[in-house]
Design a protein around this motif. Structure first.
Motif, PDB file in Angstrom:
ATOM      1  N   ALA A  55       9.362  32.743   5.177  1.00  0.00           N
ATOM      2  CA  ALA A  55      10.691  32.624   4.589  1.00  0.00           C
ATOM      3  C   ALA A  55      11.476  31.527   5.274  1.00  0.00           C
ATOM      4  CB  ALA A  55      11.435  33.962   4.682  1.00  0.00           C
ATOM      5  N   GLY A  56      11.297  31.386   6.580  1.00  0.00           N
ATOM      6  CA  GLY A  56      12.008  30.347   7.299  1.00  0.00           C
ATOM      7  C   GLY A  56      11.413  28.968   7.089  1.00  0.00           C
ATOM      8  N   LEU A  57      10.116  28.912   6.752  1.00  0.00           N
ATOM      9  CA  LEU A  57       9.458  27.630   6.559  1.00  0.00           C
ATOM     10  C   LEU A  57       9.625  27.081   5.157  1.00  0.00           C
ATOM     11  CD1 LEU A  57       6.090  28.396   8.393  1.00  0.00           C
ATOM     12  CD2 LEU A  57       7.929  26.923   9.207  1.00  0.00           C
ATOM     13  N   THR A  58       9.965  27.952   4.191  1.00  0.00           N
ATOM     14  CA  THR A  58       9.991  27.545   2.792  1.00  0.00           C
ATOM     15  C   THR A  58      10.920  26.371   2.549  1.00  0.00           C
ATOM     16  OG1 THR A  58       9.514  29.776   2.087  1.00  0.00           O
ATOM     17  CG2 THR A  58      10.446  28.328   0.453  1.00  0.00           C
ATOM     18  N   ALA A  59      12.149  26.447   3.080  1.00  0.00           N
ATOM     19  CA  ALA A  59      13.125  25.391   2.812  1.00  0.00           C
ATOM     20  C   ALA A  59      12.609  24.051   3.317  1.00  0.00           C
ATOM     21  CB  ALA A  59      14.456  25.734   3.466  1.00  0.00           C
ATOM     22  N   THR A  60      12.032  24.054   4.529  1.00  0.00           N
ATOM     23  CA  THR A  60      11.530  22.808   5.097  1.00  0.00           C
ATOM     24  C   THR A  60      10.426  22.222   4.245  1.00  0.00           C
ATOM     25  OG1 THR A  60      12.057  23.604   7.306  1.00  0.00           O
ATOM     26  CG2 THR A  60      10.513  21.774   7.149  1.00  0.00           C
ATOM     27  N   ALA A  61       9.462  23.091   3.850  1.00  0.00           N
ATOM     28  CA  ALA A  61       8.324  22.597   3.080  1.00  0.00           C
ATOM     29  C   ALA A  61       8.747  22.142   1.694  1.00  0.00           C
ATOM     30  CB  ALA A  61       7.258  23.687   2.977  1.00  0.00           C
ATOM     31  N   GLY A  62       9.683  22.877   1.079  1.00  0.00           N
ATOM     32  CA  GLY A  62      10.061  22.564  -0.285  1.00  0.00           C
ATOM     33  C   GLY A  62      10.988  21.390  -0.394  1.00  0.00           C
ATOM     34  N   ALA A  63      11.755  21.102   0.663  1.00  0.00           N
ATOM     35  CA  ALA A  63      12.784  20.077   0.571  1.00  0.00           C
ATOM     36  C   ALA A  63      12.349  18.741   1.163  1.00  0.00           C
ATOM     37  CB  ALA A  63      14.044  20.560   1.293  1.00  0.00           C
ATOM     38  N   SER A  64      11.076  18.608   1.510  1.00  0.00           N
ATOM     39  CA  SER A  64      10.640  17.416   2.219  1.00  0.00           C
ATOM     40  C   SER A  64      10.695  16.170   1.346  1.00  0.00           C
ATOM     41  CB  SER A  64       9.217  17.626   2.762  1.00  0.00           C
ATOM     42  OG  SER A  64       8.328  17.901   1.701  1.00  0.00           O
ATOM     43  N   GLU A  65      10.629  16.307   0.036  1.00  0.00           N
ATOM     44  CA  GLU A  65      10.640  15.155  -0.855  1.00  0.00           C
ATOM     45  C   GLU A  65      11.678  15.376  -1.949  1.00  0.00           C
ATOM     46  OE1 GLU A  65       6.687  14.513  -2.316  1.00  0.00           O
ATOM     47  OE2 GLU A  65       5.798  14.874  -0.346  1.00  0.00           O
ATOM     48  N   PRO A  66      12.596  14.417  -2.159  1.00  0.00           N
ATOM     49  CA  PRO A  66      13.620  14.586  -3.206  1.00  0.00           C
ATOM     50  C   PRO A  66      12.996  14.531  -4.594  1.00  0.00           C
ATOM     51  CG  PRO A  66      13.693  12.364  -2.298  1.00  0.00           C
ATOM     52  CD  PRO A  66      12.726  13.140  -1.452  1.00  0.00           C
ATOM     53  N   LEU A  67      13.645  15.204  -5.537  1.00  0.00           N
ATOM     54  CA  LEU A  67      13.175  15.174  -6.923  1.00  0.00           C
ATOM     55  C   LEU A  67      13.438  13.810  -7.537  1.00  0.00           C
ATOM     56  CD1 LEU A  67      14.353  18.640  -8.288  1.00  0.00           C
ATOM     57  CD2 LEU A  67      12.034  17.950  -7.691  1.00  0.00           C
ATOM     58  N   ARG A  68      12.475  13.331  -8.280  1.00  0.00           N
ATOM     59  CA  ARG A  68      12.627  12.067  -8.998  1.00  0.00           C
ATOM     60  C   ARG A  68      12.447  12.360 -10.488  1.00  0.00           C
ATOM     61  NH1 ARG A  68       8.992   8.026  -5.114  1.00  0.00           N
ATOM     62  NH2 ARG A  68      10.274   8.322  -3.226  1.00  0.00           N
ATOM     63  N   TRP A  69      13.581  12.469 -11.175  1.00  0.00           N
ATOM     64  CA  TRP A  69      13.540  12.823 -12.592  1.00  0.00           C
ATOM     65  C   TRP A  69      13.144  11.608 -13.423  1.00  0.00           C
ATOM     66  CZ3 TRP A  69      13.574  17.781 -13.714  1.00  0.00           C
ATOM     67  CH2 TRP A  69      14.206  18.672 -12.838  1.00  0.00           C
ATOM     68  N   ARG A  70      12.348  11.851 -14.445  1.00  0.00           N
ATOM     69  CA  ARG A  70      11.906  10.800 -15.366  1.00  0.00           C
ATOM     70  C   ARG A  70      12.029  11.319 -16.792  1.00  0.00           C
ATOM     71  NH1 ARG A  70       7.678  13.351 -12.954  1.00  0.00           N
ATOM     72  NH2 ARG A  70       6.111  14.281 -14.350  1.00  0.00           N
ATOM     73  N   ASP A  71      12.168  10.438 -17.728  1.00  0.00           N
ATOM     74  CA  ASP A  71      12.279  10.832 -19.127  1.00  0.00           C
ATOM     75  C   ASP A  71      10.918  11.288 -19.647  1.00  0.00           C
ATOM     76  OD1 ASP A  71      13.727  10.838 -21.802  1.00  0.00           O
ATOM     77  OD2 ASP A  71      12.049   9.481 -22.223  1.00  0.00           O
ATOM     78  N   CYS A  72      10.915  12.446 -20.332  1.00  0.00           N
ATOM     79  CA  CYS A  72       9.649  12.887 -20.933  1.00  0.00           C
ATOM     80  C   CYS A  72       9.821  13.259 -22.409  1.00  0.00           C
ATOM     81  CB  CYS A  72       9.016  14.020 -20.129  1.00  0.00           C
ATOM     82  SG  CYS A  72      10.084  15.413 -19.742  1.00  0.00           S
ATOM     83  N   GLY A  73      10.828  12.644 -23.047  1.00  0.00           N
ATOM     84  CA  GLY A  73      10.947  12.767 -24.501  1.00  0.00           C
ATOM     85  C   GLY A  73      11.975  13.761 -24.962  1.00  0.00           C
ATOM     86  N   GLU A  74      12.642  13.436 -26.077  1.00  0.00           N
ATOM     87  CA  GLU A  74      13.597  14.336 -26.729  1.00  0.00           C
ATOM     88  C   GLU A  74      14.749  14.742 -25.816  1.00  0.00           C
ATOM     89  OE1 GLU A  74      13.334  15.050 -29.933  1.00  0.00           O
ATOM     90  OE2 GLU A  74      11.432  13.959 -30.107  1.00  0.00           O
ATOM     91  N   GLY A  75      15.133  13.850 -24.900  1.00  0.00           N
ATOM     92  CA  GLY A  75      16.237  14.156 -24.007  1.00  0.00           C
ATOM     93  C   GLY A  75      15.879  15.053 -22.847  1.00  0.00           C
TER      94      GLY A  75
END
Length: 465
Positions: free
Chosen positions: A15-35
């Motif tokens: 539970a304490g490691l989850t945030a570190t592991a999950g937040a290591s890379e920022p989200l990069r949103w891309r278009d995948c159609g229909e908005g």
């Protein structure tokens, strides 16, 4: 293979490691159609080894209409387990009302669709539904074919082979929360999406803000007998609803007849001698007629009324030539059976069937064989078996179910709701996937009030059709 007990023992550490592991890379949103926008969250293949090999969880975001006034993201999983992200552009209408307040973020479970979807080299076996439930010999043969299917898929699964269970999925869900930059999770889980939620609230209960669970798939009951006996009564009641409709509706081929008497007469005849189906060049046994009977899908009722009326004349062609329903995607059964490693031996299911026949003698008993259809013969690897929820620090959760849903019967939702302190159960007229697939305005209104303002419906509320 790690046991469930060993896995649970490291929860507090993870539970304490989850945030570190999950937040290591920022989200990069891309278009995948229909908005719709897509992104990927990198997560450990095995959350018990958070610094080991990694995999990706695919997301699809339908942005809120007004970005300036939105309440934030609402994470959603529509169930299966299976792929939804590739279809989100076509499903936007189902979430249109929610985008008044939220960015709706749909994710695929690990190994499915946009989450590095795995394709098994050979398809899963399909039982002969004309003779299902099977006799012992046929069941054992099917179980062996299912075992070989899973064995052949092992190389394609690679490191994910033992890591498809909902314990891993709950940690993936928290990594999504962290990647979205949210202190608390707002979540909408439908059907199998509620399994991830049931494990999330136990591990990450203090991270929950609002959570709406629709058509609950119960992962809290370790007893296959009581789990399997939750559905037959609903299936039987739905068949009685069909009989009432068929007797009264002007468009029914059985109008004016005692439909239950017709059914009993046809089944008795088929048990004595399979009924000829000249249009199909074969005969039809009683078991096939039972499997063909409709349940909660009202759109099937007119065609089955015609088929039953024809069978009553001694011709079962319409039953023999019916279009069979879709099968579960290959990987779905592997993931499902890692979460539900029940005893699905022939003797086990036959014992449950005998009890189900006492409660639901016409058609309801058939449902006890569904878990055998999925899981017979599959190796019990990477399992995370059902167990009661022990949750702390939970806010109120809204749990809803359609009263005619025999796939995830209301008893499932009631059982889970009773284990979530402060939760509220909402009953609705209808079947499966009340919010996503239904059109119940009352239910939608109650869900919106809860997700937006935390308002729970009054105890005992039922949303009529």
């Amino acid at each position: 293979m790690r046991t469930a007990i060993t896995t649970i023992a490291v929860v507090s550490l993870l539970a304490g490691l989850t945030a570190t592991a999950g937040a290591s890379e920022p989200l990069r949103w891309r278009d995948c159609g229909e908005g719709v926008q897509c992104a990927d969250v990198r997560v450990p293949v095995d959350w018990a080894r958070p610094h080991g090999a990694r995999t990706s969880i695919g997301l699809a975001k339908i942005p809120a209409r007004d970005q300036a006034s939105k309440l934030g993201p609402l994470v959603a999983n529509l169930g299966g387990p299976g792929a939804t992200v590739p279809h989100v552009p076509q499903l936007k209408g189902s979430f249109a009302e929610l985008t008044k307040w939220f960015d709706v973020v749909v994710f695929d479970p690990r190994g499915f669709g946009a989450s590095r979807g795995v394709t098994c080299p050979k398809p899963a076996p399909v039982p002969d539904l004309k003779a299902w439930p099977p006799n012992r010999e046929a069941f054992e043969s099917y179980a062996e074919a299912n075992r070989r299917f899973a064995q052949d898929c092992t190389p394609a699964l690679g490191a994910l082979r033992d890591e498809l269970n909902s314990w891993q999925g709950a940690h993936d869900l928290d990594a999504i929360r962290v990647a979205l930059g949210q202190r608390k999770l707002n979540y909408y889980g439908n059907s199998y999406g509620t399994v991830y939620a049931q494990n999330y609230v136990e591990i990450f209960g203090d991270k929950v803000d609002r959570m709406y669970l629709d058509s609950v798939f119960d992962h809290t009951n370790p007893d296959i007998r009581s789990w399997s006996l939750s559905g037959p009564a609903v299936t039987e009641a739905n068949f009685h609803r069909f009989a009432k409709w068929a007797q009264q509706d002007a468009g029914s081929a059985l109008r004016g007849k005692d439909v239950l008497a017709v059914w009993d007469r046809v089944i008795t005849a088929a048990q004595r001698n399979p009924i000829p189906a000249p249009g199909a060049g074969r005969t039809v046994a009683a078991t096939e007629i039972v499997m063909a009977a409709p349940s909660g899908f009202e759109q099937e009722w007119p065609n089955f009324a015609k088929a039953l009326a024809q069978a009553d004349t001694g011709d079962a062609t319409l039953i023999a030539t019916r279009r069979l329903g879709g099968m579960d995607p290959d990987l779905s059964r592997i993931a499902l059976c890692s979460d539900f490693p029940y005893d699905v031996s022939y003797d086990s299911l036959k014992r449950v069937e005998r009890e189900a026949r006492e409660r639901a003698p016409r058609v309801g008993w058939r449902s006890v064989w569904l878990m055998g259809y999925h899981c017979a013969g599959l190796p019990k690897v990477g399992t995370y078996p059902p167990k009661p929820i022990k949750a702390r620090e939970l806010p109120p959760i809204l749990v809803a179910s359609g009263n005619h849903d025999d796939g995830t019967p209301p008893e499932f939702a009631k059982r889970v709701s009773a284990q979530l302190p402060g939760s509220r159960y909402l009953s609705a007229e209808g079947g499966h996937a009340q919010y996503w697939a239904g059109r119940n305005a009352c239910l939608r209104d109650r869900v919106h009030r809860y997700l937006v303002g935390g308002e729970l419906p009054a105890p005992g509320t039922h949303c009529a059709a």
